[in-house]
Write a protein that holds these residues in place. Structure first.
Motif, PDB file in Angstrom:
ATOM      1  N   ASN A 271      45.610  39.242  47.719  1.00 30.75           N
ATOM      2  CA  ASN A 271      46.362  39.335  46.467  1.00 30.75           C
ATOM      3  C   ASN A 271      46.869  37.980  45.988  1.00 30.75           C
ATOM      4  O   ASN A 271      46.882  37.697  44.789  1.00 30.75           O
ATOM      5  N   SER A 272      47.309  37.136  46.917  1.00 34.81           N
ATOM      6  CA  SER A 272      47.837  35.833  46.526  1.00 34.81           C
ATOM      7  C   SER A 272      46.756  34.968  45.886  1.00 34.81           C
ATOM      8  O   SER A 272      47.026  34.213  44.949  1.00 34.81           O
ATOM      9  N   MET A 273      45.511  35.085  46.378  1.00 31.78           N
ATOM     10  CA  MET A 273      44.421  34.308  45.801  1.00 31.78           C
ATOM     11  C   MET A 273      44.081  34.808  44.395  1.00 31.78           C
ATOM     12  O   MET A 273      43.830  34.019  43.482  1.00 31.78           O
ATOM     13  N   VAL A 274      44.085  36.128  44.225  1.00 31.55           N
ATOM     14  CA  VAL A 274      43.771  36.705  42.911  1.00 31.55           C
ATOM     15  C   VAL A 274      44.842  36.336  41.894  1.00 31.55           C
ATOM     16  O   VAL A 274      44.542  35.980  40.750  1.00 31.55           O
ATOM     17  N   LEU A 275      46.105  36.404  42.327  1.00 34.32           N
ATOM     18  CA  LEU A 275      47.200  36.126  41.398  1.00 34.32           C
ATOM     19  C   LEU A 275      47.316  34.640  41.081  1.00 34.32           C
ATOM     20  O   LEU A 275      47.876  34.268  40.053  1.00 34.32           O
ATOM     21  N   GLY A 276      46.754  33.783  41.943  1.00 31.75           N
ATOM     22  CA  GLY A 276      46.894  32.350  41.749  1.00 31.75           C
ATOM     23  C   GLY A 276      45.743  31.696  41.020  1.00 31.75           C
ATOM     24  O   GLY A 276      45.680  30.465  40.968  1.00 31.75           O
ATOM     25  N   GLN A 277      44.820  32.459  40.455  1.00 29.05           N
ATOM     26  CA  GLN A 277      43.698  31.882  39.736  1.00 29.05           C
ATOM     27  C   GLN A 277      43.446  32.665  38.452  1.00 29.05           C
ATOM     28  O   GLN A 277      44.004  33.750  38.250  1.00 29.05           O
ATOM     29  N   ALA A 278      42.588  32.096  37.600  1.00 34.76           N
ATOM     30  CA  ALA A 278      42.241  32.768  36.349  1.00 34.76           C
ATOM     31  C   ALA A 278      41.342  33.960  36.636  1.00 34.76           C
ATOM     32  O   ALA A 278      40.375  33.855  37.393  1.00 34.76           O
ATOM     33  N   VAL A 279      41.682  35.107  36.074  1.00 29.61           N
ATOM     34  CA  VAL A 279      40.928  36.345  36.256  1.00 29.61           C
ATOM     35  C   VAL A 279      40.504  36.855  34.895  1.00 29.61           C
ATOM     36  O   VAL A 279      41.334  37.011  33.992  1.00 29.61           O
ATOM     37  N   SER A 280      39.205  37.098  34.736  1.00 28.29           N
ATOM     38  CA  SER A 280      38.667  37.608  33.477  1.00 28.29           C
ATOM     39  C   SER A 280      38.523  39.122  33.569  1.00 28.29           C
ATOM     40  O   SER A 280      37.868  39.631  34.478  1.00 28.29           O
ATOM     41  N   ASN A 281      39.155  39.835  32.623  1.00 30.05           N
ATOM     42  CA  ASN A 281      39.115  41.298  32.577  1.00 30.05           C
ATOM     43  C   ASN A 281      38.283  41.724  31.373  1.00 30.05           C
ATOM     44  O   ASN A 281      38.618  41.408  30.236  1.00 30.05           O
ATOM     45  N   SER A 282      37.189  42.444  31.628  1.00 21.68           N
ATOM     46  CA  SER A 282      36.243  42.760  30.550  1.00 21.68           C
ATOM     47  C   SER A 282      36.661  43.946  29.703  1.00 21.68           C
ATOM     48  O   SER A 282      36.289  44.018  28.529  1.00 21.68           O
ATOM     49  N   ASN A 283      37.406  44.901  30.269  1.00 21.69           N
ATOM     50  CA  ASN A 283      37.703  46.115  29.499  1.00 21.69           C
ATOM     51  C   ASN A 283      39.183  46.445  29.409  1.00 21.69           C
ATOM     52  O   ASN A 283      39.584  47.235  28.566  1.00 21.69           O
ATOM     53  N   THR A 284      40.025  45.922  30.271  1.00 21.80           N
ATOM     54  CA  THR A 284      41.487  46.065  30.199  1.00 21.80           C
ATOM     55  C   THR A 284      41.918  47.526  30.036  1.00 21.80           C
ATOM     56  O   THR A 284      42.582  47.900  29.071  1.00 21.80           O
ATOM     57  N   GLY A 285      41.486  48.361  30.958  1.00 23.38           N
ATOM     58  CA  GLY A 285      41.907  49.751  30.957  1.00 23.38           C
ATOM     59  C   GLY A 285      41.097  50.673  30.083  1.00 23.38           C
ATOM     60  O   GLY A 285      41.310  51.884  30.117  1.00 23.38           O
ATOM     61  N   GLU A 286      40.182  50.148  29.286  1.00 22.97           N
ATOM     62  CA  GLU A 286      39.329  50.981  28.440  1.00 22.97           C
ATOM     63  C   GLU A 286      38.051  51.346  29.203  1.00 22.97           C
ATOM     64  O   GLU A 286      37.577  50.593  30.055  1.00 22.97           O
ATOM     65  N   LEU A 287      37.500  52.509  28.876  1.00 23.21           N
ATOM     66  CA  LEU A 287      36.276  52.940  29.555  1.00 23.21           C
ATOM     67  C   LEU A 287      35.056  52.194  29.016  1.00 23.21           C
ATOM     68  O   LEU A 287      34.091  51.967  29.740  1.00 23.21           O
ATOM     69  N   ASP A 288      35.098  51.801  27.742  1.00 27.80           N
ATOM     70  CA  ASP A 288      33.977  51.055  27.166  1.00 27.80           C
ATOM     71  C   ASP A 288      34.277  49.565  27.223  1.00 27.80           C
ATOM     72  O   ASP A 288      35.428  49.153  27.327  1.00 27.80           O
TER      73      ASP A 288
END
Length: 286
Positions: free
Chosen positions: A155-172
Protein backbone atom coordinates in the motif's frame (compact mmCIF):
# COMPACT_ATOMS: atom_id res chain seq x y z
CA UNK A 1 1.29 -3.32 38.08
CA UNK A 2 3.52 -6.34 37.50
CA UNK A 3 1.44 -8.32 40.03
CA UNK A 4 -1.78 -7.37 38.23
CA UNK A 5 -0.33 -8.34 34.84
CA UNK A 6 0.95 -11.68 36.13
CA UNK A 7 -2.41 -12.37 37.80
CA UNK A 8 -4.30 -11.51 34.59
CA UNK A 9 -2.10 -13.80 32.47
CA UNK A 10 -2.53 -16.64 34.99
CA UNK A 11 -6.30 -16.23 35.03
CA UNK A 12 -6.40 -15.91 31.24
CA UNK A 13 -4.79 -19.32 30.71
CA UNK A 14 -6.61 -20.96 33.60
CA UNK A 15 -10.21 -20.26 32.59
CA UNK A 16 -12.14 -20.41 29.31
CA UNK A 17 -11.89 -16.72 28.32
CA UNK A 18 -9.00 -17.37 25.95
CA UNK A 19 -10.91 -20.15 24.18
CA UNK A 20 -13.98 -17.92 23.88
CA UNK A 21 -11.87 -15.12 22.41
CA UNK A 22 -10.29 -17.49 19.88
CA UNK A 23 -13.72 -18.83 18.96
CA UNK A 24 -15.02 -15.29 18.38
CA UNK A 25 -11.98 -14.45 16.22
CA UNK A 26 -12.59 -17.54 14.10
CA UNK A 27 -16.29 -16.65 13.83
CA UNK A 28 -15.46 -13.11 12.70
CA UNK A 29 -13.00 -14.47 10.12
CA UNK A 30 -15.64 -16.88 8.79
CA UNK A 31 -18.13 -14.01 8.66
CA UNK A 32 -15.77 -11.88 6.56
CA UNK A 33 -15.15 -14.84 4.21
CA UNK A 34 -18.92 -15.36 3.85
CA UNK A 35 -19.32 -11.63 3.24
CA UNK A 36 -16.69 -11.80 0.50
CA UNK A 37 -18.41 -14.78 -1.12
CA UNK A 38 -21.77 -13.00 -0.98
CA UNK A 39 -20.24 -9.91 -2.60
CA UNK A 40 -18.81 -12.05 -5.43
CA UNK A 41 -22.19 -13.75 -6.02
CA UNK A 42 -24.07 -10.44 -6.05
CA UNK A 43 -21.46 -8.87 -8.34
CA UNK A 44 -21.82 -11.72 -10.83
CA UNK A 45 -25.62 -11.64 -10.67
CA UNK A 46 -25.97 -7.86 -10.97
CA UNK A 47 -23.14 -7.17 -13.40
CA UNK A 48 -24.16 -3.56 -13.98
CA UNK A 49 -23.51 -2.82 -10.27
CA UNK A 50 -20.44 -5.07 -10.00
CA UNK A 51 -18.00 -2.29 -9.19
CA UNK A 52 -20.20 -0.76 -6.50
CA UNK A 53 -20.79 -4.11 -4.79
CA UNK A 54 -17.13 -5.12 -4.99
CA UNK A 55 -15.93 -1.80 -3.60
CA UNK A 56 -18.11 -2.17 -0.48
CA UNK A 57 -16.46 -5.37 0.74
CA UNK A 58 -13.02 -3.95 1.78
CA UNK A 59 -14.69 -1.19 3.81
CA UNK A 60 -17.12 -3.61 5.50
CA UNK A 61 -14.26 -6.00 6.31
CA UNK A 62 -12.25 -3.20 7.93
CA UNK A 63 -15.24 -1.99 9.97
CA UNK A 64 -15.99 -5.56 11.10
CA UNK A 65 -12.50 -6.04 12.52
CA UNK A 66 -12.46 -2.56 14.06
CA UNK A 67 -15.62 -3.48 15.98
CA UNK A 68 -14.62 -7.08 16.77
CA UNK A 69 -11.14 -6.45 18.22
CA UNK A 70 -12.20 -3.92 20.93
CA UNK A 71 -15.26 -6.06 21.72
CA UNK A 72 -13.11 -9.16 22.25
CA UNK A 73 -10.56 -7.23 24.29
CA UNK A 74 -12.88 -5.42 26.69
CA UNK A 75 -15.95 -7.69 26.78
CA UNK A 76 -14.37 -11.16 26.85
CA UNK A 77 -10.77 -10.84 28.05
CA UNK A 78 -11.48 -7.84 30.36
CA UNK A 79 -7.84 -6.97 31.14
CA UNK A 80 -6.99 -4.41 33.85
CA UNK A 81 -6.36 -0.91 32.56
CA UNK A 82 -2.77 -0.96 33.80
CA UNK A 83 -2.18 -4.16 31.84
CA UNK A 84 -3.68 -2.62 28.70
CA UNK A 85 -1.43 0.42 29.00
CA UNK A 86 1.65 -1.72 29.63
CA UNK A 87 0.96 -4.04 26.69
CA UNK A 88 0.13 -1.10 24.43
CA UNK A 89 3.36 0.71 25.31
CA UNK A 90 5.48 -2.42 24.85
CA UNK A 91 3.78 -3.31 21.57
CA UNK A 92 4.15 0.26 20.31
CA UNK A 93 7.85 0.26 21.06
CA UNK A 94 8.39 -3.14 19.43
CA UNK A 95 6.35 -2.22 16.38
CA UNK A 96 8.07 1.15 16.07
CA UNK A 97 11.50 -0.50 16.04
CA UNK A 98 10.90 -3.63 13.98
CA UNK A 99 7.77 -3.19 11.88
CA UNK A 100 7.99 0.26 10.36
CA UNK A 101 7.14 -0.99 6.86
CA UNK A 102 4.10 -2.85 8.20
CA UNK A 103 2.81 0.23 10.02
CA UNK A 104 3.42 2.35 6.94
CA UNK A 105 1.41 -0.11 4.81
CA UNK A 106 -1.40 -0.26 7.39
CA UNK A 107 -1.75 3.52 7.49
CA UNK A 108 -1.61 3.70 3.69
CA UNK A 109 -4.26 0.94 3.44
CA UNK A 110 -6.64 2.86 5.71
CA UNK A 111 -6.08 6.04 3.68
CA UNK A 112 -6.76 4.18 0.43
CA UNK A 113 -10.00 2.69 1.78
CA UNK A 114 -11.39 6.05 2.92
CA UNK A 115 -9.78 8.47 0.44
CA UNK A 116 -10.63 6.03 -2.41
CA UNK A 117 -8.23 7.02 -5.23
CA UNK A 118 -9.36 3.72 -6.75
CA UNK A 119 -11.80 0.96 -5.87
CA UNK A 120 -12.11 -2.77 -6.37
CA UNK A 121 -12.92 -3.30 -10.05
CA UNK A 122 -11.08 -0.22 -11.34
CA UNK A 123 -8.54 -0.59 -14.15
CA UNK A 124 -5.36 0.90 -12.72
CA UNK A 125 -1.81 1.43 -13.95
CA UNK A 126 0.73 1.52 -11.10
CA UNK A 127 4.34 1.62 -12.24
CA UNK A 128 4.86 -1.05 -14.89
CA UNK A 129 1.71 -2.98 -13.93
CA UNK A 130 -1.75 -2.51 -15.44
CA UNK A 131 -4.88 -4.45 -14.59
CA UNK A 132 -8.03 -4.70 -12.50
CA UNK A 133 -7.96 -4.10 -8.75
CA UNK A 134 -9.34 -7.28 -7.19
CA UNK A 135 -8.61 -6.66 -3.50
CA UNK A 136 -7.65 -3.76 -1.23
CA UNK A 137 -6.26 -4.99 2.08
CA UNK A 138 -4.64 -3.25 5.02
CA UNK A 139 -1.18 -4.36 3.88
CA UNK A 140 -1.33 -4.59 0.09
CA UNK A 141 -3.36 -4.16 -3.08
CA UNK A 142 -3.92 -7.05 -5.50
CA UNK A 143 -3.98 -6.30 -9.21
CA UNK A 144 -5.11 -8.80 -11.88
CA UNK A 145 -3.35 -8.25 -15.21
CA UNK A 146 -4.56 -9.27 -18.67
CA UNK A 147 -1.86 -11.94 -18.71
CA UNK A 148 -3.83 -13.65 -15.89
CA UNK A 149 -1.20 -12.78 -13.29
CA UNK A 150 -1.97 -11.49 -9.81
CA UNK A 151 0.41 -8.73 -8.72
CA UNK A 152 0.61 -7.79 -5.03
CA UNK A 153 1.65 -4.18 -4.43
CA UNK A 154 2.39 -2.77 -0.94
CA UNK A 155 0.00 0.00 0.00
CA UNK A 156 2.79 2.45 0.81
CA UNK A 157 4.30 1.98 -2.66
CA UNK A 158 0.94 2.49 -4.38
CA UNK A 159 0.14 5.58 -2.34
CA UNK A 160 3.60 7.06 -2.92
CA UNK A 161 3.54 7.08 -6.73
CA UNK A 162 1.37 8.28 -9.60
CA UNK A 163 -1.53 5.90 -10.28
CA UNK A 164 -3.60 6.08 -13.46
CA UNK A 165 -7.27 5.10 -13.05
CA UNK A 166 -9.05 4.34 -16.33
CA UNK A 167 -12.68 4.16 -15.20
CA UNK A 168 -12.91 5.62 -11.64
CA UNK A 169 -15.77 3.47 -10.40
CA UNK A 170 -17.63 3.32 -13.72
CA UNK A 171 -18.27 0.00 -15.46
CA UNK A 172 -17.44 1.45 -18.89
CA UNK A 173 -14.16 3.06 -19.93
CA UNK A 174 -12.65 4.68 -23.00
CA UNK A 175 -10.53 2.39 -25.18
CA UNK A 176 -8.10 3.90 -27.71
CA UNK A 177 -7.32 1.60 -30.64
CA UNK A 178 -4.43 2.75 -32.81
CA UNK A 179 -3.85 1.81 -36.44
CA UNK A 180 -0.94 2.79 -38.74
CA UNK A 181 -1.67 2.80 -42.48
CA UNK A 182 0.15 4.11 -45.55
CA UNK A 183 -0.38 7.82 -46.08
CA UNK A 184 -1.67 7.28 -49.64
CA UNK A 185 -4.92 5.66 -48.49
CA UNK A 186 -7.89 8.01 -48.59
CA UNK A 187 -8.34 9.38 -45.07
CA UNK A 188 -12.09 9.91 -45.31
CA UNK A 189 -12.67 6.32 -46.41
CA UNK A 190 -10.62 4.94 -43.53
CA UNK A 191 -12.42 7.20 -41.05
CA UNK A 192 -15.79 5.85 -42.20
CA UNK A 193 -14.54 2.26 -42.00
CA UNK A 194 -13.09 2.82 -38.52
CA UNK A 195 -16.26 4.46 -37.18
CA UNK A 196 -18.45 1.67 -38.56
CA UNK A 197 -16.10 -1.00 -37.16
CA UNK A 198 -16.30 0.54 -33.68
CA UNK A 199 -20.08 1.03 -33.84
CA UNK A 200 -20.67 -2.58 -34.95
CA UNK A 201 -18.48 -4.14 -32.26
CA UNK A 202 -20.53 -6.22 -29.78
CA UNK A 203 -18.45 -4.80 -26.90
CA UNK A 204 -18.99 -1.09 -27.56
CA UNK A 205 -21.05 1.17 -25.26
CA UNK A 206 -23.08 3.22 -27.73
CA UNK A 207 -24.48 5.67 -25.18
CA UNK A 208 -21.13 7.47 -25.32
CA UNK A 209 -19.58 8.96 -28.47
CA UNK A 210 -17.11 7.37 -30.89
CA UNK A 211 -14.28 9.64 -32.00
CA UNK A 212 -11.70 9.16 -34.77
CA UNK A 213 -8.42 11.10 -34.54
CA UNK A 214 -6.10 11.29 -37.57
CA UNK A 215 -2.39 12.15 -37.18
CA UNK A 216 0.64 12.17 -39.47
CA UNK A 217 3.42 9.74 -38.62
CA UNK A 218 6.80 8.98 -40.17
CA UNK A 219 8.63 5.69 -39.75
CA UNK A 220 10.95 5.06 -42.73
CA UNK A 221 8.04 6.28 -44.83
CA UNK A 222 5.02 8.55 -44.52
CA UNK A 223 2.17 6.96 -42.57
CA UNK A 224 -1.13 8.00 -41.07
CA UNK A 225 -2.03 7.12 -37.48
CA UNK A 226 -5.73 6.54 -36.74
CA UNK A 227 -6.91 6.63 -33.12
CA UNK A 228 -10.35 5.11 -32.60
CA UNK A 229 -11.74 6.28 -29.25
CA UNK A 230 -14.79 4.34 -28.07
CA UNK A 231 -16.22 3.15 -24.75
CA UNK A 232 -16.39 -0.52 -23.80
CA UNK A 233 -19.39 -2.04 -22.01
CA UNK A 234 -17.29 -3.65 -19.27
CA UNK A 235 -13.70 -2.87 -18.31
CA UNK A 236 -12.83 -6.57 -18.49
CA UNK A 237 -13.64 -6.57 -22.20
CA UNK A 238 -11.27 -3.79 -23.27
CA UNK A 239 -8.72 -6.04 -25.01
CA UNK A 240 -11.49 -7.97 -26.78
CA UNK A 241 -13.01 -4.74 -28.12
CA UNK A 242 -9.65 -3.36 -29.31
CA UNK A 243 -8.90 -6.66 -31.08
CA UNK A 244 -12.38 -6.80 -32.62
CA UNK A 245 -12.18 -3.23 -33.98
CA UNK A 246 -8.72 -3.82 -35.45
CA UNK A 247 -9.83 -7.04 -37.12
CA UNK A 248 -12.96 -5.44 -38.61
CA UNK A 249 -10.98 -2.50 -40.04
CA UNK A 250 -8.36 -4.74 -41.65
CA UNK A 251 -10.97 -7.05 -43.13
CA UNK A 252 -12.85 -4.15 -44.71
CA UNK A 253 -9.66 -2.54 -46.06
CA UNK A 254 -8.62 -5.83 -47.63
CA UNK A 255 -12.12 -6.41 -48.99
CA UNK A 256 -12.09 -3.03 -50.74
CA UNK A 257 -8.53 -3.52 -51.99
CA UNK A 258 -7.28 -0.25 -50.54
CA UNK A 259 -3.84 -1.41 -49.44
CA UNK A 260 -2.58 -2.83 -52.80
CA UNK A 261 -3.69 0.31 -54.66
CA UNK A 262 -1.97 2.51 -52.09
CA UNK A 263 1.26 0.56 -52.40
CA UNK A 264 1.10 0.81 -56.20
CA UNK A 265 0.59 4.56 -56.00
CA UNK A 266 3.52 4.87 -53.60
CA UNK A 267 5.85 2.93 -55.89
CA UNK A 268 4.78 5.05 -58.86
CA UNK A 269 5.51 8.23 -56.95
CA UNK A 270 8.91 6.90 -55.93
CA UNK A 271 10.05 5.74 -59.37
CA UNK A 272 8.39 8.42 -61.52
CA UNK A 273 6.66 7.86 -64.87
CA UNK A 274 7.92 4.99 -66.99
CA UNK A 275 9.74 5.95 -70.23
CA UNK A 276 7.78 5.57 -73.47
CA UNK A 277 8.57 2.45 -75.45
CA UNK A 278 9.78 3.34 -78.96
CA UNK A 279 7.72 2.01 -81.86
CA UNK A 280 9.44 -0.69 -83.96
CA UNK A 281 11.03 0.61 -87.18
CA UNK A 282 9.30 -0.24 -90.46
CA UNK A 283 11.15 -2.59 -92.71
CA UNK A 284 12.09 -1.15 -96.13
CA UNK A 285 11.00 -3.13 -99.10
CA UNK A 286 13.72 -3.95 -101.66
Amino acid sequence: MKDETAKFITELFSDSRLLVALAVIVAVWLFTRALQKLAEILADKFSRYRLFISSLFPVLRLLTWLIAIPAITFSILEPPMNTVLAITASAGLAIGLGAQDLIRNLIAGILILFDRPFRVGDMVKAGDHYGEITDIGLRSVTLHTFDDSYVTLPNSMVLGQAVSNSNTGELDEMIVTELLLPAAIDTQTVREIAWEAAACSPYVYLKKPITIIVEDHFDFTFLTRYKIKAYVLDVRLERLMASDITERIKQEINRRGLLPQAEANKSLQATGPLPATPAPAEKSTP
